[in-house]
Design a protein around this motif. Structure first.
Motif, PDB file in Angstrom:
ATOM      1  N   PHE A 123      82.808 -27.350  54.837  1.00 17.60           N
ATOM      2  CA  PHE A 123      81.395 -27.651  54.640  1.00 17.60           C
ATOM      3  C   PHE A 123      80.564 -26.579  55.330  1.00 17.60           C
ATOM      4  O   PHE A 123      80.875 -26.168  56.454  1.00 17.60           O
ATOM      5  CB  PHE A 123      81.049 -29.037  55.201  1.00 17.60           C
ATOM      6  N   LEU A 124      79.510 -26.118  54.662  1.00 16.59           N
ATOM      7  CA  LEU A 124      78.668 -25.049  55.200  1.00 16.59           C
ATOM      8  C   LEU A 124      77.310 -25.578  55.631  1.00 16.59           C
ATOM      9  O   LEU A 124      76.781 -26.508  55.023  1.00 16.59           O
ATOM     10  CB  LEU A 124      78.436 -23.963  54.142  1.00 16.59           C
ATOM     11  N   ASN A 125      76.752 -24.960  56.653  1.00 16.88           N
ATOM     12  CA  ASN A 125      75.370 -25.217  57.055  1.00 16.88           C
ATOM     13  C   ASN A 125      74.519 -24.138  56.423  1.00 16.88           C
ATOM     14  O   ASN A 125      74.798 -22.944  56.599  1.00 16.88           O
ATOM     15  CB  ASN A 125      75.223 -25.167  58.580  1.00 16.88           C
ATOM     16  N   LEU A 126      73.478 -24.531  55.708  1.00 16.65           N
ATOM     17  CA  LEU A 126      72.613 -23.556  55.050  1.00 16.65           C
ATOM     18  C   LEU A 126      71.422 -23.206  55.929  1.00 16.65           C
ATOM     19  O   LEU A 126      70.873 -24.062  56.619  1.00 16.65           O
ATOM     20  CB  LEU A 126      72.086 -24.105  53.724  1.00 16.65           C
ATOM     21  N   ALA A 127      71.039 -21.930  55.868  1.00 14.96           N
ATOM     22  CA  ALA A 127      69.822 -21.457  56.537  1.00 14.96           C
ATOM     23  C   ALA A 127      69.026 -20.682  55.498  1.00 14.96           C
ATOM     24  O   ALA A 127      69.577 -19.848  54.770  1.00 14.96           O
ATOM     25  CB  ALA A 127      70.168 -20.562  57.723  1.00 14.96           C
TER      26      ALA A 127
END
Length: 175
Positions: A123-127
């Protein structure tokens, strides 16, 4: 002589299209265009990279191409052979038109992205990129080569979206 020149122009345009056909994949759903790709191409196993997610308002051309089944380069090549390079030039120019998309901002907290590579889900954290509205980055560190599946889901304007992309293969090294 003109026939040779026409063939040369078609070949040059084909090579130009290959350069512009970077590995980002896009889909148009409703009034939005979703595009996913790698920040550094090609992605290399063992090297940090970012998945780039771009969300913009879909243009009329985007919607039209989606309804027509997305014009593919091979179709344009066949048209160029049958009808000469003039039609080929016109088709590629319309595909590459410099239409600045309207980025959809404020989605970093509402869109979720995961990548599955060789059966392992991350799972990725978006910025959001402050200089490019509608462009989001999710840091990813691929351990092995393989064909990733990027799954994007979330809500925009109270409507849920779920899309799967198959971006460029992660390679073990650049040759």
């Amino acid at each position: 002589m003109n026939k040779k020149l026409g063939i040369l122009v078609a070949v040059v345009l084909s090579v130009g299209l290959l350069g512009n056909a970077y590995a980002h994949k896009s889909q148009v759903i409703d009034n939005y265009k979703f595009e996913v790709g790698w920040d550094k191409e090609p992605p290399i196993a063992g090297k940090s990279n970012n998945v780039v997610v771009m969300v913009s308002k879909a243009s009329g051309t985007d919607k039209k191409m989606t309804k027509e089944g997305n014009v593919k380069k091979s179709t344009l090549d066949a048209d160029a052979t049958k009808q000469g390079t003039k039609k080929y030039k016109k088709s590629t120019q319309s595909m590459n038109a410099k239409i600045k998309p309207i980025g959809v901002t404020g989605l970093a907290d509402t869109l979720e992205v995961d990548i599955t590579l060789n059966g392992q889900k991350t799972f990725l954290n978006l910025a959001e990129d402050k200089k490019k509205p509608g462009t989001y980055y999710g840091e990813y560190y691929p351990q092995k080569e393989g064909y990733p599946i990027v799954h994007l889901y979330g809500e925009i304007d109270k409507k849920e979206y779920e899309i799967t992309f198959h971006p460029e293969k992660i390679v073990s090294s650049v040759r």
